[in-house]
Design a protein around this motif. Structure first.
Motif, PDB file in Angstrom:
ATOM      1  N   ARG A   1       0.815  -1.224   0.000  1.00  0.00           N
ATOM      2  CA  ARG A   1       0.000   0.000   0.000  1.00  0.00           C
ATOM      3  C   ARG A   1       0.848   1.274   0.000  1.00  0.00           C
ATOM      4  O   ARG A   1       0.455   2.277   0.584  1.00  0.00           O
TER       5      ARG A   1
ATOM      6  N   TYR B   1      -1.396  11.529  -4.267  1.00  0.00           N
ATOM      7  CA  TYR B   1      -2.393  10.497  -4.584  1.00  0.00           C
ATOM      8  C   TYR B   1      -3.802  11.047  -4.361  1.00  0.00           C
ATOM      9  O   TYR B   1      -4.676  10.954  -5.227  1.00  0.00           O
TER      10      TYR B   1
ATOM     11  N   ASP C   1      -6.602  -3.308  -7.385  1.00  0.00           N
ATOM     12  CA  ASP C   1      -7.181  -3.878  -6.162  1.00  0.00           C
ATOM     13  C   ASP C   1      -7.443  -5.354  -6.413  1.00  0.00           C
ATOM     14  O   ASP C   1      -7.614  -5.777  -7.565  1.00  0.00           O
TER      15      ASP C   1
ATOM     16  N   SER D   1      -4.745 -12.037   2.585  1.00  0.00           N
ATOM     17  CA  SER D   1      -4.758 -11.179   3.774  1.00  0.00           C
ATOM     18  C   SER D   1      -5.493 -11.789   4.959  1.00  0.00           C
ATOM     19  O   SER D   1      -5.078 -11.631   6.093  1.00  0.00           O
TER      20      SER D   1
ATOM     21  N   HIS E   1       2.060  -5.202   7.305  1.00  0.00           N
ATOM     22  CA  HIS E   1       0.814  -5.094   6.543  1.00  0.00           C
ATOM     23  C   HIS E   1       0.896  -3.745   5.833  1.00  0.00           C
ATOM     24  O   HIS E   1       1.954  -3.112   5.855  1.00  0.00           O
TER      25      HIS E   1
HETATM   26  C1  CP3 Z   1      -7.778  -7.039   1.414  1.00  0.00           C
HETATM   27  C2  CP3 Z   1      -7.310  -6.226   0.228  1.00  0.00           C
HETATM   28  C3  CP3 Z   1      -8.111  -5.337  -0.546  1.00  0.00           C
HETATM   29  N1  CP3 Z   1      -7.284  -4.805  -1.523  1.00  0.00           N
HETATM   30  C4  CP3 Z   1      -6.011  -5.298  -1.396  1.00  0.00           C
HETATM   31  C5  CP3 Z   1      -6.029  -6.224  -0.330  1.00  0.00           C
HETATM   32  C6  CP3 Z   1      -4.860  -7.060   0.089  1.00  0.00           C
HETATM   33  C7  CP3 Z   1      -3.859  -6.219   0.800  1.00  0.00           C
HETATM   34  C8  CP3 Z   1      -4.148  -5.975   2.238  1.00  0.00           C
HETATM   35  O1  CP3 Z   1      -4.337  -6.929   2.985  1.00  0.00           O
HETATM   36  O2  CP3 Z   1      -4.147  -4.778   2.613  1.00  0.00           O
HETATM   37  C9  CP3 Z   1      -4.842  -5.071  -2.254  1.00  0.00           C
HETATM   38  C10 CP3 Z   1      -4.549  -3.697  -2.698  1.00  0.00           C
HETATM   39  N2  CP3 Z   1      -5.382  -2.616  -2.780  1.00  0.00           N
HETATM   40  C11 CP3 Z   1      -4.712  -1.543  -3.267  1.00  0.00           C
HETATM   41  C12 CP3 Z   1      -3.393  -1.954  -3.581  1.00  0.00           C
HETATM   42  C13 CP3 Z   1      -2.454  -1.012  -4.287  1.00  0.00           C
HETATM   43  C14 CP3 Z   1      -1.076  -1.242  -4.435  1.00  0.00           C
HETATM   44  C15 CP3 Z   1      -0.244  -0.863  -3.236  1.00  0.00           C
HETATM   45  O3  CP3 Z   1       0.215   0.308  -3.157  1.00  0.00           O
HETATM   46  O4  CP3 Z   1       0.022  -1.731  -2.386  1.00  0.00           O
HETATM   47  C16 CP3 Z   1      -3.268  -3.300  -3.197  1.00  0.00           C
HETATM   48  C17 CP3 Z   1      -2.064  -4.209  -3.265  1.00  0.00           C
HETATM   49  C18 CP3 Z   1      -5.243  -0.208  -3.494  1.00  0.00           C
HETATM   50  C19 CP3 Z   1      -6.377   0.252  -2.661  1.00  0.00           C
HETATM   51  N3  CP3 Z   1      -7.523  -0.442  -2.377  1.00  0.00           N
HETATM   52  C20 CP3 Z   1      -8.341   0.339  -1.630  1.00  0.00           C
HETATM   53  C21 CP3 Z   1      -7.730   1.591  -1.426  1.00  0.00           C
HETATM   54  C22 CP3 Z   1      -8.336   2.767  -0.666  1.00  0.00           C
HETATM   55  C23 CP3 Z   1      -9.390   3.417  -1.506  1.00  0.00           C
HETATM   56  C24 CP3 Z   1      -9.095   4.856  -1.829  1.00  0.00           C
HETATM   57  O5  CP3 Z   1      -7.952   5.327  -1.837  1.00  0.00           O
HETATM   58  O6  CP3 Z   1     -10.092   5.526  -2.146  1.00  0.00           O
HETATM   59  C25 CP3 Z   1      -6.492   1.556  -2.088  1.00  0.00           C
HETATM   60  C26 CP3 Z   1      -5.478   2.644  -2.217  1.00  0.00           C
HETATM   61  C27 CP3 Z   1      -9.689  -0.056  -1.145  1.00  0.00           C
HETATM   62  C28 CP3 Z   1      -9.726  -1.350  -0.445  1.00  0.00           C
HETATM   63  N4  CP3 Z   1      -9.667  -2.573  -1.050  1.00  0.00           N
HETATM   64  C29 CP3 Z   1      -9.687  -3.560  -0.077  1.00  0.00           C
HETATM   65  C30 CP3 Z   1      -9.760  -2.917   1.193  1.00  0.00           C
HETATM   66  C31 CP3 Z   1      -9.807  -3.626   2.526  1.00  0.00           C
HETATM   67  C32 CP3 Z   1      -9.782  -1.533   0.954  1.00  0.00           C
HETATM   68  C33 CP3 Z   1      -9.759  -0.421   1.969  1.00  0.00           C
HETATM   69  C34 CP3 Z   1     -11.079   0.204   2.205  1.00  0.00           C
HETATM   70  C35 CP3 Z   1     -10.875   1.602   2.835  1.00  0.00           C
HETATM   71  O7  CP3 Z   1     -10.286   1.672   3.917  1.00  0.00           O
HETATM   72  O8  CP3 Z   1     -11.299   2.566   2.219  1.00  0.00           O
HETATM   73  C36 CP3 Z   1      -9.549  -5.009  -0.366  1.00  0.00           C
END
Ligand code: CP3
Length: 355
Positions: free
Chosen positions: A38, A47, A87, A217, A331
Motif C-alpha cells: 500500500r 495520490y 485492487d 490477507s 501489513h
Molecule cells: C484485502 C485487500 C483489498 N485490496 C487489497 C487487499 C490485500 C492487501 C491488504 O491486505 O491490505 C490489495 C490492494 N489494494 C490496493 C493496492 C495497491 C497497491 C499498493 O500500493 O500496495 C493493493 C495491493 C489499493 C487500494 N484499495 C483500496 C484503497 C483505498 C481506496 C481509496 O484510496 O479511495 C487503495 C489505495 C480499497 C480497499 N480494497 C480492499 C480494502 C480492505 C480496501 C480499503 C477500504 C478503505 O479503507 O477505504 C480489499
C-alpha cells in the motif's frame, strides 16, 4: 544486434540484477531492498489529489492514472520496487460481478456467492477483459527503467471471503459455514478463483511484471489443518500456474504465524511475515530455500523517528542470518501515515545495510 544488447535488453538485465529481485532469489545484495505494501495510496497528498472525484474502481481502469499513482511512491521514497496500482477485486469486476469498493469500508458484493447456482457468476478471465492492465504495465515498465514492477492478485481464500460474506467481515462466519458445511461447493469455488487469479497474474507477467505477490490477507483466520485441507490446494494451483515464468512469487497474509510453513510449501519463493513473529523465528518455521519479506508494524511509523529506527533495527537484526530479506511492513501503510517517515525509513534501511 542480439536482444540482450538492445536498450530494452540492457534494461531487462539491469532490472534482473536489482537488489529486490536478487533478494527474492536469495543472492547477495548491495543493500537490503525496501518497498511497502500500500505504498501508493492515501498517505500521499499527490495520490489524494489525482484521485479527487474518481471512484477507486474507476481509477483502476484508467491506464494513465494507474501509471501515475504507481510511480508516485517510487519518485518520493526511493523504494526498490513498484507495486502495480489496482485492487484484489478488479478481475472479479472485470468479469461482470456486481461489486464496488466503498470508501472506508472495502469491497462490497451485490449478490454474494452462497449456492452452486451462484458459481455461474464466475467465468474465465480473458486478457481482453483487462486491457487497461496490459496497457498500464507496458507504460510502467518503460517509465520505471531498472526498478522492478510487482504484479499482484488476491488469493482464493481472501477473494472467497469477500464473495461469500458480501463484504468485509471480522469473523468470516458465512465463509467458514460454507467451507465446513459444503466442502464440495467450497472446493469448486476456490478452484474457480484459483483459475481466475492465475489468469490475472499471467496477464501481468506477460505485460512485464518482474515479480508477483499473492495477497491472502485474511487466511490467518484459519487453523493449519483447515488451511492444508481447504485452502492450500487452490493457492498451490495459482503458484504452479505461473511457475514456468521464473519470476519470484511472494505469498503474504496477516496473522499467519501458525501457517508460515504451509504458505511456503504452497509454492512461494518469498514468504511475507507480519509483525507478530520475528523474522529469525519465521525463518525456522518456513525452512530453507525461501526468502522472507517484512515485517515492521505499520503503526510504528506513528512514533518519533528514533523509535521507528530502533524498531527497524530490530527487524534488520532478526533478519541478519536470512538467505534473502526484502524489508517491508507487516501489513499495508496506514492511511494517516506521515509520508516523510516512510522516506526516512527507506534511507535508514539502505544506509544500515549498504555493503
Ligand atoms: C484485502 C485487500 C483489498 N485490496 C487489497 C487487499 C490485500 C492487501 C491488504 O491486505 O491490505 C490489495 C490492494 N489494494 C490496493 C493496492 C495497491 C497497491 C499498493 O500500493 O500496495 C493493493 C495491493 C489499493 C487500494 N484499495 C483500496 C484503497 C483505498 C481506496 C481509496 O484510496 O479511495 C487503495 C489505495 C480499497 C480497499 N480494497 C480492499 C480494502 C480492505 C480496501 C480499503 C477500504 C478503505 O479503507 O477505504 C480489499
Amino acid at each position: 544486434m542480439s536482444a540482450n544488447h538492445s536498450p530494452k535488453g540492457q534494461q531487462q538485465t539491469a532490472t534482473y540484477d536489482s537488489a529486490f529481485l536478487k533478494a527474492c532469489r536469495r543472492e547477495p545484495v548491495p543493500h537490503t531492498p525496501v518497498w511497502f505494501m500500500r505504498q501508493a495510496g492515501r498517505s500521499l497528498p499527490e495520490y489524494r489529489k489525482v484521485r479527487e472525484g474518481i471512484a477507486m474502481l474507476d481509477s483502476c481502469m484508467r491506464p494513465e492514472l494507474v501509471t501515475e499513482i504507481t510511480l508516485q511512491p517510487v519518485r518520493r521514497h526511493n523504494v526498490d520496487a513498484a507495486i502495480y496500482f489496482s485492487d484484489i477485486v478488479v478481475p472479479l469486476k472485470a468479469m461482470g460481478i456486481d461489486l464496488d469498493i466503498k470508501p472506508g469500508v472495502g469491497p462490497v458484493v451485490a449478490h454474494p456467492i452462497r449456492t452452486r447456482a451462484d458459481l455461474a457468476q464466475l467465468r474465465d478471465l480473458e486478457p481482453g477483459d483487462v486491457p487497461y492492465v496490459t496497457e498500464a504495465i507496458g507504460t510502467l515498465v518503460r517509465e520505471l527503467g531498472t526498478t522492478p514492477l510487482i504484479g499482484f492478485a488476491g488469493a482464493p481464500f481472501t477473494l472467497a471471503s469477500y464473495l461469500v460474506e458480501g463484504g468485509p467481515s471480522r469473523n468470516h462466519e458465512r465463509t467458514k459455514a460454507l467451507m465446513y458445511g459444503d466442502p464440495r461447493l467450497w472446493a469448486d469455488l476456490l478452484d474457480r478463483l484459483a483459475e481466475i487469479t492465475a489468469a490475472f497474474l499471467k496477464v501481468q507477467i506477460e505485460a512485464g511484471a518482474s515479480a508477483v505477490q499473492l495477497f491472502d490477507s485474511w487466511v490467518g483466520a484459519l487453523a493449519p489443518a483447515d488451511y492444508r485441507r481447504s485452502v492450500m490446494p487452490a493457492s498451490t494451483k495459482v503458484f504452479d500456474a505461473v511457475a514456468s515464468y521464473g519470476v519470484p512469487r511472494i505469498h503474504f497474509g496477516v496473522g499467519t504465524g501458525e501457517l508460515l510453513g504451509l504458505m511456503g510449501e504452497a509454492g512461494a519463493d518469498v514468504v511475507g511475515v507480519d509483525w507478530r513473529v520475528p523474522l529469525d523465528e519465521a525463518a525456522r518455521r518456513v525452512g530453507p530455500g525461501r526468502a522472507l519479506q517484512g515485517n515492521l508494524d505499520p503503526a510504528v511509523l506513528f512514533a518519533p523517528r528514533e523509535a521507528v529506527e530502533a524498531k527497524a533495527r530490530e527487524v534488520l537484526d532478526a533478519a541478519a542470518g536470512l538467505e534473502g530479506h526484502v524489508f517491508n511492513l507487516g501489513h499495508g501503510v496506514l492511511p494517516h501515515t506521515d509520508p516523510d517517515s516512510l522516506t526516512r525509513l527507506v534511507e535508514y534501511v539502505h544506509q544500515q545495510t549498504a555493503r
